[in-house]
Design a protein around this motif. Structure first.
Motif, PDB file in Angstrom:
ATOM      1  N   GLU A   1       0.851  -1.182   0.000  1.00  0.00           N
ATOM      2  CA  GLU A   1       0.000   0.000   0.000  1.00  0.00           C
ATOM      3  C   GLU A   1       0.891   1.239   0.000  1.00  0.00           C
ATOM      4  O   GLU A   1       1.910   1.291   0.682  1.00  0.00           O
ATOM      5  CB  GLU A   1      -0.903  -0.021   1.222  1.00  0.00           C
ATOM      6  N   THR A   2       0.518   2.241  -0.779  1.00  0.00           N
ATOM      7  CA  THR A   2       1.346   3.429  -0.979  1.00  0.00           C
ATOM      8  C   THR A   2       0.544   4.688  -0.708  1.00  0.00           C
ATOM      9  O   THR A   2      -0.629   4.775  -1.056  1.00  0.00           O
ATOM     10  CB  THR A   2       1.900   3.460  -2.417  1.00  0.00           C
ATOM     11  N   VAL A   3       1.181   5.658  -0.087  1.00  0.00           N
ATOM     12  CA  VAL A   3       0.571   6.965   0.153  1.00  0.00           C
ATOM     13  C   VAL A   3       1.387   8.014  -0.591  1.00  0.00           C
ATOM     14  O   VAL A   3       2.600   8.088  -0.435  1.00  0.00           O
ATOM     15  CB  VAL A   3       0.518   7.292   1.652  1.00  0.00           C
ATOM     16  N   ALA A   4       0.712   8.804  -1.418  1.00  0.00           N
ATOM     17  CA  ALA A   4       1.365   9.902  -2.151  1.00  0.00           C
ATOM     18  C   ALA A   4       0.809  11.224  -1.656  1.00  0.00           C
ATOM     19  O   ALA A   4      -0.407  11.403  -1.578  1.00  0.00           O
ATOM     20  CB  ALA A   4       1.139   9.759  -3.650  1.00  0.00           C
ATOM     21  N   MET A   5       1.683  12.141  -1.308  1.00  0.00           N
ATOM     22  CA  MET A   5       1.279  13.470  -0.839  1.00  0.00           C
ATOM     23  C   MET A   5       1.660  14.512  -1.872  1.00  0.00           C
ATOM     24  O   MET A   5       2.817  14.595  -2.277  1.00  0.00           O
ATOM     25  CB  MET A   5       1.933  13.787   0.496  1.00  0.00           C
ATOM     26  N   ILE A   6       0.687  15.305  -2.303  1.00  0.00           N
ATOM     27  CA  ILE A   6       0.917  16.310  -3.333  1.00  0.00           C
ATOM     28  C   ILE A   6       0.442  17.668  -2.825  1.00  0.00           C
ATOM     29  O   ILE A   6      -0.756  17.858  -2.600  1.00  0.00           O
ATOM     30  CB  ILE A   6       0.179  15.966  -4.632  1.00  0.00           C
ATOM     31  N   PRO A   7       1.332  18.636  -2.621  1.00  0.00           N
ATOM     32  CA  PRO A   7       0.899  19.993  -2.242  1.00  0.00           C
ATOM     33  C   PRO A   7       0.307  20.709  -3.447  1.00  0.00           C
ATOM     34  O   PRO A   7       0.842  20.630  -4.561  1.00  0.00           O
ATOM     35  CB  PRO A   7       2.199  20.645  -1.764  1.00  0.00           C
ATOM     36  N   ILE A   8      -0.806  21.390  -3.247  1.00  0.00           N
ATOM     37  CA  ILE A   8      -1.510  22.070  -4.332  1.00  0.00           C
ATOM     38  C   ILE A   8      -2.039  23.404  -3.815  1.00  0.00           C
ATOM     39  O   ILE A   8      -1.953  23.690  -2.617  1.00  0.00           O
ATOM     40  CB  ILE A   8      -2.655  21.185  -4.869  1.00  0.00           C
ATOM     41  N   ALA A   9      -2.600  24.233  -4.697  1.00  0.00           N
ATOM     42  CA  ALA A   9      -3.096  25.537  -4.272  1.00  0.00           C
ATOM     43  C   ALA A   9      -4.259  25.977  -5.139  1.00  0.00           C
ATOM     44  O   ALA A   9      -4.308  25.683  -6.332  1.00  0.00           O
ATOM     45  CB  ALA A   9      -1.991  26.586  -4.323  1.00  0.00           C
ATOM     46  N   ALA A  10      -5.180  26.688  -4.543  1.00  0.00           N
ATOM     47  CA  ALA A  10      -6.327  27.265  -5.248  1.00  0.00           C
ATOM     48  C   ALA A  10      -6.105  28.760  -5.440  1.00  0.00           C
ATOM     49  O   ALA A  10      -5.269  29.373  -4.771  1.00  0.00           O
ATOM     50  CB  ALA A  10      -7.604  27.028  -4.453  1.00  0.00           C
ATOM     51  N   GLN A  11      -6.867  29.359  -6.336  1.00  0.00           N
ATOM     52  CA  GLN A  11      -6.784  30.800  -6.557  1.00  0.00           C
ATOM     53  C   GLN A  11      -7.193  31.550  -5.294  1.00  0.00           C
ATOM     54  O   GLN A  11      -8.111  31.160  -4.587  1.00  0.00           O
ATOM     55  CB  GLN A  11      -7.697  31.207  -7.709  1.00  0.00           C
ATOM     56  N   GLY A  12      -6.499  32.642  -5.027  1.00  0.00           N
ATOM     57  CA  GLY A  12      -6.846  33.478  -3.893  1.00  0.00           C
ATOM     58  C   GLY A  12      -6.201  33.001  -2.600  1.00  0.00           C
ATOM     59  O   GLY A  12      -5.494  32.004  -2.551  1.00  0.00           O
ATOM     60  N   ALA A  13      -6.472  33.760  -1.548  1.00  0.00           N
ATOM     61  CA  ALA A  13      -5.905  33.469  -0.233  1.00  0.00           C
ATOM     62  C   ALA A  13      -6.961  32.856   0.669  1.00  0.00           C
ATOM     63  O   ALA A  13      -8.158  33.125   0.527  1.00  0.00           O
ATOM     64  CB  ALA A  13      -5.355  34.744   0.401  1.00  0.00           C
ATOM     65  N   ALA A  14      -6.519  32.040   1.604  1.00  0.00           N
ATOM     66  CA  ALA A  14      -7.435  31.466   2.584  1.00  0.00           C
ATOM     67  C   ALA A  14      -7.828  32.525   3.610  1.00  0.00           C
ATOM     68  O   ALA A  14      -7.013  33.378   3.976  1.00  0.00           O
ATOM     69  CB  ALA A  14      -6.778  30.287   3.288  1.00  0.00           C
ATOM     70  N   PRO A  15      -9.058  32.487   4.113  1.00  0.00           N
ATOM     71  CA  PRO A  15      -9.444  33.422   5.174  1.00  0.00           C
ATOM     72  C   PRO A  15      -8.736  33.065   6.468  1.00  0.00           C
ATOM     73  O   PRO A  15      -8.278  31.931   6.646  1.00  0.00           O
ATOM     74  CB  PRO A  15     -10.958  33.201   5.290  1.00  0.00           C
ATOM     75  N   PRO A  16      -8.620  34.010   7.394  1.00  0.00           N
ATOM     76  CA  PRO A  16      -7.984  33.690   8.680  1.00  0.00           C
ATOM     77  C   PRO A  16      -8.741  32.563   9.379  1.00  0.00           C
ATOM     78  O   PRO A  16      -9.972  32.641   9.534  1.00  0.00           O
ATOM     79  CB  PRO A  16      -8.085  35.002   9.461  1.00  0.00           C
TER      80      PRO A  16
END
Length: 284
Positions: free
Chosen positions: A148-163
């Motif tokens: 069994e394998t776990v893959a971690m991929i960092p990604i991003a959406a448009q704009g900034a996250a709210p506090p």
């Protein structure tokens, strides 16, 4: 069959960092299973108790636009060998070929998805991000006759996250029509076995729930992540309930790999609804 309706307090999320045809390569690592209690399964980094080799596959995001918050986006994941050949055969575990955990960097957005297999090593899922900012996509899969394998991929959406709101130490939450109470020993010690239990009651009557059903073949599922950026496999634990048949109190045996602050998401099924209950804990 229509999938269960989610009633968690946070919405779903997922995003991208890239504009090319192929996304950032996933940080894939083989995760061994420990089964100390019959039906219990614990996934965590091989750098701790069990040792492990390098993964023989990795995950890529393919031909995916940068998502806009509040709009659905379709993502395609390709599983390939390190010689760039498609991995085409997978084994089903916990009723699915792939479990996809999606979490925002501030841990306010969480989703446990099951992408559809398209063939030729590709999985596809459509989801909607509620906010901008960074996310991590955690793909959990098992190639046939492989670990069994776990893959971690960092990604991003448009704009900034709210506090984000400040983390709290509360141990009881009302999620929809369900009161969920977290029970665990104090203080929590890193590296030690610990029972994490959730007591579920009807929010209106405060009586024990009577309509719990197995979720993905288990009495419940538990995802644990350490508060850090970027997330690495060592920061992730995916545990399954000790007992297959759910009761008012659903128990998990697990451990926290290192000291720090963690967020727990317990998942249970009431009738046709999935209850997802998040809690913060501190580990010494």
């Amino acid at each position: 069959m229509t999938p269960p309706r989610f009633i968690q307090p946070t919405l779903l999320g997922l995003a991208m960092l890239f504009s090319g045809a192929i996304a950032t390569l996933g940080i894939a690592q083989e995760w061994p299973m420990a089964m100390p209690h019959g039906h219990h399964h614990l996934h965590h980094s091989p750098s701790h108790d069990h040792g492990g080799g390098s993964a023989t596959t990795h995950a890529e995001l393919v031909n995916t636009p940068t998502p806009t918050p509040q709009q659905p986006t379709t993502f395609t994941l390709a599983i390939r060998t390190h010689t760039d050949e498609a991995v085409t055969q997978f084994e089903r575990f916990h009723e699915e070929l792939m479990h996809l955990i999606i979490v925002s960097d501030d841990f306010q957005v969480f989703q446990h998805l099951h992408p559809r297999y398209l063939g030729d090593g590709q999985f596809q899922v459509t989801t909607t991000l509620p906010q901008g900012g960074g996310y991590t996509l955690i793909a959990d899969y098992k190639p046939t006759d492989a670990n069994e394998t776990v893959a971690m991929i960092p990604i991003a959406a448009q704009g900034a996250a709210p506090p984000p709101p400040a983390p709290t130490a509360q141990t009881t939450q009302v999620i929809g029509t369900t009161t969920v109470e977290l029970k665990l020993p104090q203080p929590l010690k890193a590296g030690s076995a610990v029972e994490v239990a959730f007591r579920l009651r009807d929010a209106a009557t405060q009586q024990a729930v009577t309509d719990l059903r197995p979720y993905l073949g288990e009495a419940g599922h538990l995802v644990i992540l350490r508060e850090t950026t970027p997330l690495k496999p060592v920061d992730y634990v995916h545990a399954h309930a000790v007992d297959r048949q759910p009761k008012e109190k659903v128990r998990f045996m697990t451990q926290f790999p290192t000291p720090g602050r963690y967020k727990l998401w317990g998942q249970f099924q009431r009738g046709e609804q999935i209850v997802t209950a998040p809690f913060w804990v501190t580990v010494n």
